[in-house]
Design an enzyme around this catalytic site. Structure first.
Site: not given
Ligand SMILES: *[C@@H]1O[C@H](CO)[C@@H](O)[C@H](O)[C@H]1NC(C)=O
Ligand SMILES: *[C@@H]1O[C@H](CO)[C@@H](O)[C@H](O)[C@H]1NC(C)=O
Ligand SMILES: *[C@@H]1O[C@H](CO)[C@@H](O)[C@H](O)[C@H]1NC(C)=O
Ligand SMILES: *[C@@H]1O[C@H](CO)[C@@H](O)[C@H](O)[C@H]1NC(C)=O
Ligand SMILES: *[C@@H]1O[C@H](CO)[C@@H](O)[C@H](O)[C@H]1NC(C)=O
Length: 475
Positions: A118, A263
């Site tokens: 991220e 995720e």
């Protein structure tokens, strides 16, 4: 030979589906007492989890995954991106040590390298904006040089905040304005190399950040007020968010790019919306939702996803929130927290970690005779919570109903267990004592730690202990 083609195509389709179908899991290792990697790999296999995602090239985890048949995505942490970006030699070395060696010499089935985690998250303020793409290019080049360009694909797991929708419906999806150009460059590079777009999707965080978020929209029961997008109706955030990604990709010319959900999950403690019931509802809802392989309104077909996460991690930073240490489908000791049918085992039930060794049945609590206004209490609790784990205390959590004394005991016990039940770790001046009576009540578990696994984590515990001694002495 034209007539052979359909046959070949069917065969190919079946195998492709078989390799992307099935569920993956994120295996994080930020724990004070990680389970032995072999125990975790057995647990993955027993549960039919076919893919695993690692946040760094954890040597123990990778070795244990050798010959397991489990596909691996191995990550490069954000703090290594600058090095990988500035030095081709560093990228070559990383690939040699952390991919080639495991693939060639130990039969680890590495399929992806996740470059960063991220990295464009808004809260990072652009820290990794200049290094992610060069790092990605260098790692891709290193993989090709190492002869792994076909087998191992690169990707960049992004938070879903890299795209947005100006009108709130998926069809207005596009990359975030401030990172639009770099997202196009990276996505084009991935697409050109046959690599997927990876995104992490978190309905829980949306609910956590906004009290206006309609709770049922986070789940899959169709109970939320639908979001109407032209002719399409969305009743759950996952589909809408995933399709916003599909639209953002399409709008920029990437029509057929593979998408991985890096995720997806729901925490079980540390917040009023984080408990076993809601986690179970989300996880089972998600598994059932994707089980038919029908995909989302915009993208038919199986969804390639990695659950977040496999096991709780008690050393994670709680900067995002107290729930951060409670994402596991399994608790710290590899025991399932709730029932979940992954559709991968005959029984449909989760299989716990086998042969887990616990410390003795004893706990550190506040002395009966100690007084709440003892001057040593406040310091002791803040010390115990800083080095232990008090994320299960507080409004709406599993131990939120404890009284003041219970709170203090919980803090002491957490510190004591994290320090392997050392006598010295239950010497909060005048106020603590060791008991053999389990202080657990209702949903609040006073945990007993598992035996430390001497594969590398012991050093940290030792340091923690020495620090503890210093502080206890100072008082
Ligand atoms: C391999 O990965 C580990 C874990 O991320 C890292 O500490 C190490 O520096 C890497 N090795 C090389 C040669 O880059
Ligand atoms: C990002 O900027 C905000 C506001 O300027 C600041 O509070 C925060 O600490 C910064 N975060 C990072 C990771 O630099
Ligand atoms: C990234 O590069 C731009 C342009 O060269 C520069 O202005 C910016 O400060 C750099 N950002 C970081 C975090 O290094
Ligand atoms: C217990 O601790 C939590 C978290 O520190 C706090 O919010 C709560 O008010 C405490 N409860 C009592 C009864 O002291
Ligand atoms: C512990 O209790 C004794 C006797 O009541 C007192 O003298 C001492 O100052 C206390 N120690 C601390 C650290 O509170």
């Amino acid at each position: 030979m034209g007539f052979l083609k359909p046959c070949f195509l069917i065969l190919f389709m079946c195998c492709w589906v078989a390799s992307v179908n099935g569920i993956g899991a994120n295996w994080g290792t930020q724990s004070s007492h990680p389970l032995p990697p072999q125990t975790v790999v057995k647990m993955l296999r027993d549960n039919g989890i076919q893919k695993v995602k690692l946040f760094d090239a954890d040597y123990g985890a990778l070795r244990a995954l050798g010959k397991s048949g489990i596909e691996v995505m191995v990550g490069i942490p954000n703090d290594m991106l600058a090095t990988m970006a500035s030095s081709m030699k560093a990228a070559d070395k990383w690939v040699a040590k952390n991919v080639s060696d495991h693939v060639n010499n130990h039969n680890v089935d590495i399929r992806y390298v996740a470059v960063g985690n991220e990295p464009f998250l808004s809260t990072y303020n652009g820290t990794f904006l200049n290094t992610t793409f060069p790092a990605l290019r260098n790692i891709q080049a290193a993989l090709i040089k190492a002869g792994l360009g076909t087998k191992v694909k690169v990707t960049v797991p992004q938070n879903a905040d890299v795209y947005e929708s100006s009108t709130g419906v998926p069809s207005s999806g596009d990359f975030r304005t401030d990172i639009h150009d770099i997202m196009i460059q990276i996505t084009k590079f991935l697409n050109d190399n046959g690599s997927p777009f990876t995104v992490n999707i978190y309905p829980f965080i949306s609910l956590y950040l906004s009290s206006d978020f309609p709770v049922e929209y986070a789940f899959f029961e169709g109970k939320a007020t639908p979001v109407i997008d032209g002719g399409t109706t969305y009743t759950n955030m996952f589909d809408a968010n995933y399709d916003t990604a599909v639209w953002a990709l399409q709008k920029n010319g990437f029509n057929n790019m593979g998408i991985i959900v890096g995720e997806i999950g729901w925490p079980s403690d540390g917040d009023k919306n984080a408990n076993n019931e809601m986690a179970q509802k989300f996880m089972q809802g998600f598994m059932t939702h994707i089980s038919g392989g029908k995909g989302t309104p915009m993208r038919a077909g199986p969804i390639d996803a990695y659950l977040f996460s496999l096991i709780d991690e008690d050393d994670k930073s709680i900067q995002p929130g107290n729930f951060e240490r409670h994402w596991g489908v399994f608790a710290y000791d590899g025991q399932p927290k709730y029932t979940l049918n992954l559709g991968t085992t005959n029984s449909g039930a989760l299989v716990p970690a086998m042969g887990v060794k616990y410390l003795q049945k004893k706990w550190c609590v506040m002395k009966d005779s100690a007084r709440l206004d003892d001057p040593s209490v406040a310091n002791s609790v803040s010390y115990a919570c800083a080095l232990g784990d008090c994320t299960s205390l507080g409004y709406g959590t599993s131990c939120g109903a404890l009284d003041a004394k219970g709170n203090i005991s919980y803090a002491f016990n957490s510190y004591y267990q994290k320090n392997d039940q050392l006598d010295q770790a239950c010497k909060f001046p005048n106020v603590s004592t060791i008991t053999k009576d389990d202080p657990s009540t209702g949903t609040c578990r006073f945990n007993i730690m598992i035996e430390p696994y001497y594969g590398g984590a012991d050093r940290l515990v030792g340091l923690n202990w020495i620090l503890g001694m210093l502080l206890v002495l100072v008082w």
